[in-house]
Enzyme design. Structure first.
Site, short mmCIF file in Angstrom:
data_model
loop_
_atom_site.label_atom_id
_atom_site.label_comp_id
_atom_site.label_asym_id
_atom_site.label_seq_id
_atom_site.Cartn_x
_atom_site.Cartn_y
_atom_site.Cartn_z
N GLY A 190 0.85 -1.19 0.00
CA GLY A 190 0.00 0.00 0.00
C GLY A 190 0.89 1.24 0.00
O GLY A 190 2.10 1.16 -0.27
N ILE A 192 2.04 3.18 2.43
CA ILE A 192 3.14 3.24 3.41
C ILE A 192 4.23 2.23 3.04
O ILE A 192 5.42 2.55 3.08
CB ILE A 192 2.59 3.02 4.84
CG1 ILE A 192 1.68 4.20 5.22
CG2 ILE A 192 3.72 2.88 5.85
CD1 ILE A 192 0.96 4.05 6.55
N GLU A 211 2.57 -8.70 -1.08
CA GLU A 211 1.23 -8.11 -0.98
C GLU A 211 0.19 -9.22 -1.16
O GLU A 211 0.24 -9.96 -2.14
CB GLU A 211 1.08 -7.02 -2.05
CG GLU A 211 -0.33 -6.57 -2.35
CD GLU A 211 -1.04 -5.97 -1.14
OE1 GLU A 211 -0.49 -5.04 -0.52
OE2 GLU A 211 -2.15 -6.44 -0.82
N ALA A 276 3.42 -3.32 7.06
CA ALA A 276 2.68 -2.12 6.65
C ALA A 276 1.36 -2.58 6.02
O ALA A 276 1.14 -2.40 4.83
CB ALA A 276 3.51 -1.30 5.67
N GLY A 278 -1.73 -1.73 7.11
CA GLY A 278 -2.86 -0.86 7.37
C GLY A 278 -2.89 -0.41 8.81
O GLY A 278 -2.03 -0.78 9.63
N ARG A 279 -3.87 0.43 9.10
CA ARG A 279 -3.97 1.02 10.44
C ARG A 279 -5.40 0.85 10.94
O ARG A 279 -6.34 0.76 10.17
CB ARG A 279 -3.58 2.50 10.38
CG ARG A 279 -2.13 2.70 9.91
CD ARG A 279 -1.77 4.16 9.78
NE ARG A 279 -1.84 4.90 11.02
CZ ARG A 279 -0.88 4.92 11.93
NH1 ARG A 279 0.24 4.25 11.75
NH2 ARG A 279 -1.03 5.64 13.05
N ASP A 319 -8.63 10.01 11.37
CA ASP A 319 -8.48 8.57 11.15
C ASP A 319 -9.44 7.73 12.00
O ASP A 319 -9.69 6.56 11.66
CB ASP A 319 -7.05 8.11 11.50
CG ASP A 319 -6.05 8.41 10.40
OD1 ASP A 319 -6.41 9.11 9.43
OD2 ASP A 319 -4.90 7.95 10.51
N ALA A 327 -4.06 12.82 6.36
CA ALA A 327 -3.96 13.98 7.25
C ALA A 327 -4.88 15.12 6.80
O ALA A 327 -5.60 15.71 7.61
CB ALA A 327 -2.51 14.46 7.28
N HIS A 451 5.02 28.10 -19.42
CA HIS A 451 5.90 27.23 -20.22
C HIS A 451 7.36 27.54 -19.89
O HIS A 451 7.72 28.72 -19.83
CB HIS A 451 5.67 27.46 -21.71
CG HIS A 451 6.63 26.71 -22.58
ND1 HIS A 451 6.52 25.35 -22.76
CD2 HIS A 451 7.74 27.12 -23.27
CE1 HIS A 451 7.51 24.94 -23.56
NE2 HIS A 451 8.25 25.99 -23.87
C1 LIG Z 1 4.53 6.26 7.61
C2 LIG Z 1 3.27 7.08 7.38
C3 LIG Z 1 3.26 8.01 6.36
C4 LIG Z 1 2.11 8.75 6.13
N1 LIG Z 1 2.14 9.67 5.12
C5 LIG Z 1 1.05 10.43 4.90
C6 LIG Z 1 1.06 11.44 3.90
O1 LIG Z 1 2.07 11.65 3.22
N2 LIG Z 1 -0.05 12.18 3.72
C7 LIG Z 1 -1.18 11.98 4.46
O2 LIG Z 1 -2.18 12.68 4.24
N3 LIG Z 1 -1.23 11.03 5.41
C8 LIG Z 1 -0.14 10.26 5.66
N4 LIG Z 1 -0.18 9.33 6.65
C9 LIG Z 1 -1.43 9.17 7.41
C10 LIG Z 1 -1.55 10.29 8.46
O3 LIG Z 1 -0.45 10.24 9.32
C11 LIG Z 1 -2.85 10.14 9.23
O4 LIG Z 1 -3.93 10.10 8.33
C12 LIG Z 1 -3.04 11.33 10.17
O5 LIG Z 1 -1.98 11.43 11.08
C13 LIG Z 1 -4.36 11.20 10.91
O6 LIG Z 1 -4.53 12.31 11.71
P1 LIG Z 1 -5.38 12.25 13.06
O7 LIG Z 1 -5.27 13.60 13.67
O8 LIG Z 1 -6.70 11.69 12.78
O9 LIG Z 1 -4.64 11.17 13.97
P2 LIG Z 1 -3.15 11.05 14.51
O10 LIG Z 1 -2.20 11.81 13.69
O11 LIG Z 1 -2.92 9.59 14.68
O12 LIG Z 1 -3.19 11.76 15.91
C14 LIG Z 1 -3.96 11.29 16.97
C15 LIG Z 1 -3.36 11.76 18.27
O13 LIG Z 1 -4.27 11.44 19.32
C16 LIG Z 1 -3.52 10.97 20.43
N5 LIG Z 1 -4.41 10.16 21.27
C17 LIG Z 1 -4.94 8.94 21.00
N6 LIG Z 1 -5.75 8.56 22.03
C18 LIG Z 1 -5.72 9.56 22.94
C19 LIG Z 1 -6.34 9.77 24.21
N7 LIG Z 1 -7.22 8.89 24.71
N8 LIG Z 1 -6.05 10.89 24.89
C20 LIG Z 1 -5.19 11.82 24.38
N9 LIG Z 1 -4.59 11.68 23.18
C21 LIG Z 1 -4.86 10.57 22.48
C22 LIG Z 1 -2.40 10.18 19.79
O14 LIG Z 1 -1.32 10.03 20.71
C23 LIG Z 1 -2.05 11.06 18.61
O15 LIG Z 1 -1.08 12.02 18.96
C24 LIG Z 1 0.96 8.57 6.93
C25 LIG Z 1 0.98 7.65 7.96
C26 LIG Z 1 2.12 6.90 8.19
C27 LIG Z 1 2.13 5.92 9.34
#
Ligand SMILES: Cc1cc2nc3c(=O)[nH]c(=O)nc-3n(C[C@H](O)[C@H](O)[C@H](O)COP(=O)(O)OP(=O)(O)OC[C@H]3O[C@@H](n4cnc5c(N)ncnc54)[C@H](O)[C@@H]3O)c2cc1C
Length: 475
Positions: A190, A192, A211, A276, A278-279, A319, A327, A451
């Site tokens: 995928g 990642i 895969e 890698a 999925g999440r 997410d 993101a 261009h």
């Molecule tokens: C290697 C990798 C590369 C990636 N590259 C991209 C990219 O290029 N472009 C892109 O768009 N996306 C990318 N992603 C996906 C992207 O990181 C996520 O979609 C994004 O971070 C989701 O944002 P979020 O705020 O929903 O959650 P997160 O970024 O996961 O943040 C959630 C936060 O909540 C905190 N938390 C959880 N539970 C609690 C709780 N009960 N109390 C307090 N805090 C808590 C966590 O510690 C974390 O800090 C990538 C992911 C990975 C792993």
């Protein structure tokens, strides 16, 4: 006495911290709690994206791309660099510096916008109350008019490849190797898996990606996926499809990965394995059972189109809810929710979310694929343009790939744009904007593009929809 806020956000990733800043911009008193701790024990804001995802991966992709280009492409430009040296420690330190700057920047933005940033764990209780437990502190009750849940996601672990955090690692572990593994196995082709595989392959690892699915990049337009697969193969990336990992065994000689495909059982031995696959949404310890927030069978917090959960004045974004785990999708949901809480009209256009894979060539798309249009019975027309005919791409020595347009045969509206090629992630922005404004293909055809730029390839692909491309032979 408990502290009271208009809005309490749980999670300070790109969904949560953006929601908190936007809420504060509306004049709402806002707190944002985050539990993230780095391996060295430091607490930071920014979530997965800044600390273990988008940003560190792109820092390493950039460095490894430069290294690779110096190795194989500079000579085409007439540049000799003598013996090339790789200083991985400096490369990793640079990455960490970027992450530190950006995650530290969120604290600064919180202060500037009067957001109360809190490090620790948040738990939703009934009636918009939140139990906040600071790292190394006593629990405290916070009261809020609205709560936004933005707790993100965590990597899925495979029972057949359990992490030992040394030889078998998740994506975060794969961003921190202190030496280049000679042989690297990646489970999952995928976004990642491909990005991390590319980083280590460019730095010298022999990378094998296995895969389980038979189809490469099933979510992308098939023509674009085929082109990307062809390019990766040329680069020596060994991608094995329809290959299901059954077991892994850590031995002195390396990690033995056992997988099955159509031909039967196979084994490969590698030095490290990156899982890698999925999440999954992260809700452990988040929801008091009486809080009234429903979670679906896949672990997502259930929300409507406006990100309202099943509990009054409790919202969820990023997410942890349905939709692509990206993101920018989470950030935009955060903005929408903050605007709705402030009483404004806001909505999210889920049809126009760009997807980008930062490999080389990059892959990016927005809107429908050709396969989706076909199966929905939509009448469409297509146009393509190869970067091989782009002056700028040739000057960059990166003329592989193409731009593809899918437009309505009835209204001429742009329905999807798909790119495999240089800077595809930047080029897709034009298509996103055009589609957000429901532009016709003719709108783009009649827009002047500088261009020589890569954007001319987007322009030519739009022209090609009506057989009017200038720098290509139309059908
Ligand atoms: C290697 C990798 C590369 C990636 N590259 C991209 C990219 O290029 N472009 C892109 O768009 N996306 C990318 N992603 C996906 C992207 O990181 C996520 O979609 C994004 O971070 C989701 O944002 P979020 O705020 O929903 O959650 P997160 O970024 O996961 O943040 C959630 C936060 O909540 C905190 N938390 C959880 N539970 C609690 C709780 N009960 N109390 C307090 N805090 C808590 C966590 O510690 C974390 O800090 C990538 C992911 C990975 C792993």
């Amino acid at each position: 006495m408990s502290r009271k806020f208009d809005v309490v956000v749980i999670g300070a990733g790109p969904a949560g911290y953006v929601a908190a800043i936007r809420a504060a911009q509306h004049g709402l008193s806002t707190a944002c709690i985050d539990a993230w701790k780095n391996p060295d024990g430091s607490a930071v804001f920014g979530g997965t994206c800044l600390n273990a995802g988008c940003i560190p991966s792109k820092a390493l992709l950039e460095s490894s791309e430069l290294y690779h280009r110096a190795q194989v492409e500079f000579k085409n430009h007439g540049i000799g660099v003598g013996e090339l040296a790789l200083d991985l420690a400096t490369m990793q330190a640079r990455k960490e510096g970027i992450v530190r700057d950006l995650s530290g920047g969120i604290g600064v933005l919180f202060k500037a916008n009067d957001v109360t940033g809190l490090f620790g764990h948040g738990r939703l209780l009934p009636e918009q109350k939140v139990q906040y437990t600071p790292h190394d502190g006593e629990p405290e009750l916070l009261e809020a008019e609205h709560v936004i849940l933005a707790t993100g996601s965590t990597p899925i672990e495979l029972p057949s490849a359990p992490y030992d955090c040394e030889r078998i690692v998740d994506s975060q572990g794969a961003l921190s190797f202190d030496s280049v593994p000679e042989r690297l196995g990646v489970i999952g082709a995928g976004v990642i898996g491909l990005e991390l595989g590319s980083v280590w392959q460019r730095l010298g690892a022999k990378v094998t990606i296995v895969e389980a699915m038979d189809q490469f990049l099933f979510m992308a337009d098939a023509q674009i996926a085929r082109e990307a697969q062809r390019q990766f193969k040329k680069q020596g990336l060994d991608i094995r499809l329809g290959a299901k990992v059954q077991a892994t065994e850590i031995t002195d000689a390396g990690v033995i990965m056992k997988y099955d495909d159509e031909q039967g059982g196979h084994e490969i031995t590698v030095d490290k394995v990156v899982v890698a696959v999925g999440r999954r949404p992260s809700t452990d310890g988040l929801l008091d059972p009486l809080a009234g927030v429903d979670v679906d069978e896949r672990g997502h917090i259930e929300v409507d189109l406006e990100c309202r959960t099943t509990a009054l004045n409790v919202w969820a974004v990023g997410d942890v809810v349905r939709g692509p785990m990206l993101a920018h999708k989470g950030s935009e949901e955060g903005v929408m929710v903050a605007d709705l809480i402030a009483g404004e009209i806001a909505e999210m256009n889920y049809d126009v979310i760009p997807s980008i894979i930062y490999t080389s060539p990059e892959i990016a798309w927005v809107g429908k694929t050709e396969e989706e249009l076909k199966s929905a019975g939509v009448e469409y027309k297509t146009g393509t343009f190869n970067f091989a005919a782009s002056g700028r791409a040739k000057a960059m020595d990166q003329a592989a790939g193409l731009v593809k347009f899918l437009s309505s045969a009835v209204t001429d509206e742009i329905l999807g744009v798909h790119i495999c090629g240089p800077m595809a992630g930047e080029l897709i922005g034009e298509a996103v904007l055009a589609m957000e404004f429901q532009a016709s293909t003719e709108d783009l055809q009649r827009t002047i593009h500088g261009h020589p730029t890569l954007t001319e390839a987007v322009h030519e692909a739009a022209l090609s929809v009506d057989n009017r491309a200038i720098h290509a032979i139309n059908r």
